[in-house]
Design a protein around this motif. Sequence first.
Motif, PDB file in Angstrom:
ATOM      1  N   VAL A  45       0.953  -1.194   0.152  1.00 56.35           N
ATOM      2  CA  VAL A  45      -0.048   0.215  -0.032  1.00 56.35           C
ATOM      3  C   VAL A  45       0.794   1.178   0.048  1.00 56.35           C
ATOM      4  O   VAL A  45       0.510   2.527  -0.261  1.00 56.35           O
ATOM      5  CB  VAL A  45      -1.062   0.168   1.234  1.00 56.35           C
ATOM      6  CG1 VAL A  45      -1.753  -0.951   1.174  1.00 56.35           C
ATOM      7  CG2 VAL A  45      -0.239   0.061   2.491  1.00 56.35           C
ATOM      8  N   TRP A  46       2.131   1.123   0.042  1.00 53.80           N
ATOM      9  CA  TRP A  46       2.939   2.366   0.381  1.00 53.80           C
ATOM     10  C   TRP A  46       2.922   3.195  -0.920  1.00 53.80           C
ATOM     11  O   TRP A  46       2.701   4.419  -0.641  1.00 53.80           O
ATOM     12  CB  TRP A  46       4.526   1.777   0.650  1.00 53.80           C
ATOM     13  CG  TRP A  46       5.354   2.815   0.904  1.00 53.80           C
ATOM     14  CD1 TRP A  46       6.322   3.796   0.226  1.00 53.80           C
ATOM     15  CD2 TRP A  46       5.385   3.473   2.077  1.00 53.80           C
ATOM     16  NE1 TRP A  46       6.929   4.796   0.775  1.00 53.80           N
ATOM     17  CE2 TRP A  46       6.462   4.516   2.030  1.00 53.80           C
ATOM     18  CE3 TRP A  46       5.080   3.412   3.507  1.00 53.80           C
ATOM     19  CZ2 TRP A  46       6.745   5.404   3.238  1.00 53.80           C
ATOM     20  CZ3 TRP A  46       5.201   4.146   4.551  1.00 53.80           C
ATOM     21  CH2 TRP A  46       6.239   5.252   4.487  1.00 53.80           C
TER      22      TRP A  46
ATOM     23  N   SER B  13      -2.278   6.048   8.528  1.00 52.78           N
ATOM     24  CA  SER B  13      -0.824   6.267   8.433  1.00 52.78           C
ATOM     25  C   SER B  13       0.006   5.136   8.694  1.00 52.78           C
ATOM     26  O   SER B  13      -0.094   4.413   9.458  1.00 52.78           O
ATOM     27  CB  SER B  13      -0.254   7.168   9.686  1.00 52.78           C
ATOM     28  OG  SER B  13       1.214   7.567   9.683  1.00 52.78           O
ATOM     29  N   MET B  14       0.822   4.969   7.341  1.00 47.54           N
ATOM     30  CA  MET B  14       1.740   3.556   7.590  1.00 47.54           C
ATOM     31  C   MET B  14       3.358   4.275   7.848  1.00 47.54           C
ATOM     32  O   MET B  14       3.728   5.372   7.333  1.00 47.54           O
ATOM     33  CB  MET B  14       1.794   3.384   6.134  1.00 47.54           C
ATOM     34  CG  MET B  14       0.551   2.454   5.800  1.00 47.54           C
ATOM     35  SD  MET B  14       0.202   1.088   6.842  1.00 47.54           S
ATOM     36  CE  MET B  14      -1.625   0.997   6.462  1.00 47.54           C
TER      37      MET B  14
ATOM     38  N   GLN C 191       6.430   8.796   7.498  1.00 48.28           N
ATOM     39  CA  GLN C 191       5.230   8.083   7.378  1.00 48.28           C
ATOM     40  C   GLN C 191       4.277   8.564   6.343  1.00 48.28           C
ATOM     41  O   GLN C 191       4.473   9.799   5.694  1.00 48.28           O
ATOM     42  CB  GLN C 191       4.443   8.599   8.940  1.00 48.28           C
ATOM     43  CG  GLN C 191       3.959  10.077   8.843  1.00 48.28           C
ATOM     44  CD  GLN C 191       3.186  10.359  10.188  1.00 48.28           C
ATOM     45  OE1 GLN C 191       2.835   9.506  10.881  1.00 48.28           O
ATOM     46  NE2 GLN C 191       3.132  11.617  10.566  1.00 48.28           N
ATOM     47  N   ARG C 192       3.516   7.645   6.035  1.00 46.05           N
ATOM     48  CA  ARG C 192       2.731   7.940   4.546  1.00 46.05           C
ATOM     49  C   ARG C 192       1.207   7.856   4.949  1.00 46.05           C
ATOM     50  O   ARG C 192       0.760   6.757   5.578  1.00 46.05           O
ATOM     51  CB  ARG C 192       3.213   7.206   3.335  1.00 46.05           C
ATOM     52  CG  ARG C 192       2.430   7.526   2.068  1.00 46.05           C
ATOM     53  CD  ARG C 192       3.259   7.072   0.826  1.00 46.05           C
ATOM     54  NE  ARG C 192       4.590   7.808   0.846  1.00 46.05           N
ATOM     55  CZ  ARG C 192       5.435   7.286  -0.114  1.00 46.05           C
ATOM     56  NH1 ARG C 192       5.296   6.606  -1.023  1.00 46.05           N
ATOM     57  NH2 ARG C 192       6.761   7.910  -0.042  1.00 46.05           N
ATOM     58  N   PHE C 193       0.403   8.860   4.399  1.00 53.37           N
ATOM     59  CA  PHE C 193      -0.994   8.575   4.806  1.00 53.37           C
ATOM     60  C   PHE C 193      -1.822   8.136   3.560  1.00 53.37           C
ATOM     61  O   PHE C 193      -1.821   9.004   2.614  1.00 53.37           O
ATOM     62  CB  PHE C 193      -1.789   9.884   5.124  1.00 53.37           C
ATOM     63  CG  PHE C 193      -0.789  10.995   6.325  1.00 53.37           C
ATOM     64  CD1 PHE C 193      -0.522  10.251   7.313  1.00 53.37           C
ATOM     65  CD2 PHE C 193      -0.626  12.229   6.118  1.00 53.37           C
ATOM     66  CE1 PHE C 193       0.241  11.058   8.293  1.00 53.37           C
ATOM     67  CE2 PHE C 193       0.155  12.798   6.976  1.00 53.37           C
ATOM     68  CZ  PHE C 193       0.384  12.242   8.082  1.00 53.37           C
ATOM     69  N   VAL C 194      -2.096   6.814   3.824  1.00 57.11           N
ATOM     70  CA  VAL C 194      -2.607   6.167   2.444  1.00 57.11           C
ATOM     71  C   VAL C 194      -4.152   6.402   2.305  1.00 57.11           C
ATOM     72  O   VAL C 194      -4.697   6.090   1.285  1.00 57.11           O
ATOM     73  CB  VAL C 194      -2.371   4.528   2.547  1.00 57.11           C
ATOM     74  CG1 VAL C 194      -1.013   4.440   2.516  1.00 57.11           C
ATOM     75  CG2 VAL C 194      -3.245   3.975   3.765  1.00 57.11           C
ATOM     76  N   SER C 195      -4.469   6.891   3.363  1.00 47.70           N
ATOM     77  CA  SER C 195      -6.041   7.554   3.213  1.00 47.70           C
ATOM     78  C   SER C 195      -6.099   8.648   4.154  1.00 47.70           C
ATOM     79  O   SER C 195      -5.732   8.694   5.497  1.00 47.70           O
ATOM     80  CB  SER C 195      -6.960   6.446   3.441  1.00 47.70           C
ATOM     81  OG  SER C 195      -8.407   7.000   3.491  1.00 47.70           O
TER      82      SER C 195
ATOM     83  N   GLY D 111      11.765  -1.331  -8.061  1.00 50.52           N
ATOM     84  CA  GLY D 111      10.165  -1.042  -8.069  1.00 50.52           C
ATOM     85  C   GLY D 111       9.535  -1.967  -7.975  1.00 50.52           C
ATOM     86  O   GLY D 111       9.928  -3.237  -7.640  1.00 50.52           O
ATOM     87  N   THR D 112       7.978  -1.916  -8.074  1.00 50.13           N
ATOM     88  CA  THR D 112       6.990  -2.772  -7.964  1.00 50.13           C
ATOM     89  C   THR D 112       6.952  -3.837  -9.020  1.00 50.13           C
ATOM     90  O   THR D 112       7.049  -3.315 -10.299  1.00 50.13           O
ATOM     91  CB  THR D 112       5.695  -2.219  -7.705  1.00 50.13           C
ATOM     92  OG1 THR D 112       5.950  -1.488  -6.402  1.00 50.13           O
ATOM     93  CG2 THR D 112       4.620  -3.339  -7.410  1.00 50.13           C
TER      94      THR D 112
END
Length: 657
Positions: free
Chosen positions: A73-74, A101-102, A108-112, A290-291
């Motif tokens: 999800v990052w 928050s992840m 930290q990243r806010f995925v929503s 990458g992915t």
Amino acid sequence: MLDAFLLRLRKDGGKGPIEETVDPDGLVLIAQQEAVMEHPTTDMPEGAADAAASQGVIEQERARLDALGSLKVWDSQPLPGLDRLTAMVADAFDMPTVLVSMVGETEQRFVSRVGMEEPGTERGASICSVAIEQDDVFVVADLTTDPRFATNRLVCGAPGFRFYAGAPLVTPSGHAVGTLCVLDHRPRRFTDRDQQRLADFAALVLDQISLTRMVGRRDPVTGLPNRQQFYADIRSMTDAGFGGTFDLALVDVIDLPLAHRLAQALGMGPVESVIRQVAQRLEAVVQPFGTLYHVAVARFAFFLRPLPGDACERLLDEVAHAVAEPLEAEGIPLQPTCHAGFVSFGQDNAADALRRAVSATQDAIDDRATWRVYDAERDRQMRRQYRLAADVPRALRTDELHLLFQPRVDLDAGMVRGCESLLRWAHPELGELSPGEFIPIVARTALMREVTDWVLDAACRQLAVWLGEGVRLSVSVNVTAADFTLGDLPGRVVAACLAHGVPMDRLELEIVEGDWLDNSAHVIDQLQHLRERGVRIAIDDFGIGYSNFSYIYTLPFDILKIDQALVRGFLGNDRQEAVLTGVLRLCAKLGITSVAEGVETVEEDRALVAAGCQEGQGYLYAPPLTAKEMSALSVSGIASRASGKSRDRIIGLRPAP
């Protein structure tokens, strides 16, 4: 990857009360001895105990980051289902800000998010990095009075948070990867019931992430993000805006016909095992960049920023090497294939990147190459062909299609025996088109039957006109594999002849050899039925491509048309001449009419007569003609070839009686 994390370890080895330590990059770690030490160290020297504690923290953090990475999800936004849930939380608690928050290694990243402009922050500003260390919901009624957060930029500056409550997002493996947190700009009370509700919502967040990833966004065989996720991620990149370009690689890893045969013999298990094993190899190579996405049955894709120098070529070579390593499926050694396409894209054409990568991959397959860079001209030609296929229905309804006719000449007598109908298309935008440009594409669609029926009708109509003028010619029509599929070709041919009152012995059908004829009893039955009605059958383009000599004694046919590739230049090539003359002798012995295509010189004409070839077709005699020109030729003849017994004087061609 954990160097920055190592800097965040407290210099005292984790002893003493909870405290904040800032590393040179401004990253914060909250550590406590009791949380780190899992085993007593009574018998260890103090230094060894400290080292063990530090190593334990490192391993726990590494495992936590792995668990975070497995959620995928990052970098994958947006997540509509998660956004709806976040909005529900904001409404349920009447909170201006709600974040999923992840917490990564350095940020930290806010995925929503609701009520927050920033998509994430550095870990030093992350209150959630403290919350994930707790067993229960972490609540701070007033952040300005807590020394851990009073100087936090999100508290003392914009947006000026005062209240925080965060429920850790704990994976089934027991790792806290982030939080569901609610924030306000004023101090608040948060009851035990509120905390339980927030924890319940946090569980729903994890369920939603798992559901989103496993339903419609992940491939069930490899577990990798699928094509839908690829498109979602590339849309997210475009929406966020990016400068410069990215590179996209598409990798084809297995021969699909082989996979189908393997599945037929052993079931789908071995095929899926091959794909899964290759996917694991690919991911190991690609992961640092990458992915990896699983975008088709046996195709994988990844994109990355342009690499310096020849690093990109070396990466593609490494990918090819990883794919091509032998493997086993159900005890059977297999050799995967590798064909890759490579294309660069910017923000303006990102949506078309995968299609262009498919084009490059197909170029690699066609060229039998390991990989090919996207070729805009080849792609343009392919897209033009499919555009033509889309325009065929309109052409059938209008007057865009027409026939030309190329004479076929009796080489010994110098008479016109008949002609081949050649389809032409006067496209309103692209001009005059030959069938070589559009028929190969149309032949792979359901339109081919309609095109063939149009040609049959037009040819029979013209035959009727010529017969009315006293011109007795035969006309040949090309048919394809698609025309035999439903088993109704004889009926369609009979209907066209009856509609125009044309004798069926004036019609010939030409088929191109190929593997579609192998073991095709229904094709042979239709050909035999047509011959019984008087229609003559010709094998076209013999001598190139498939060229199966068994057709000569297994298929019911009357005429063998030898391809121009075997005819042109045969006088200067002893082997080519030997093959050509051998085929002509075989035709004579079996009573098959031989026709040489592409005759262009008088010398070739003379040599073909001497070798026993019965008929010829080519520009030496005439180019493709209109119906009116063909009729005039049949009446007056043309002076365009050497004929007569001595074949040293020019005479006109005459129609056969």
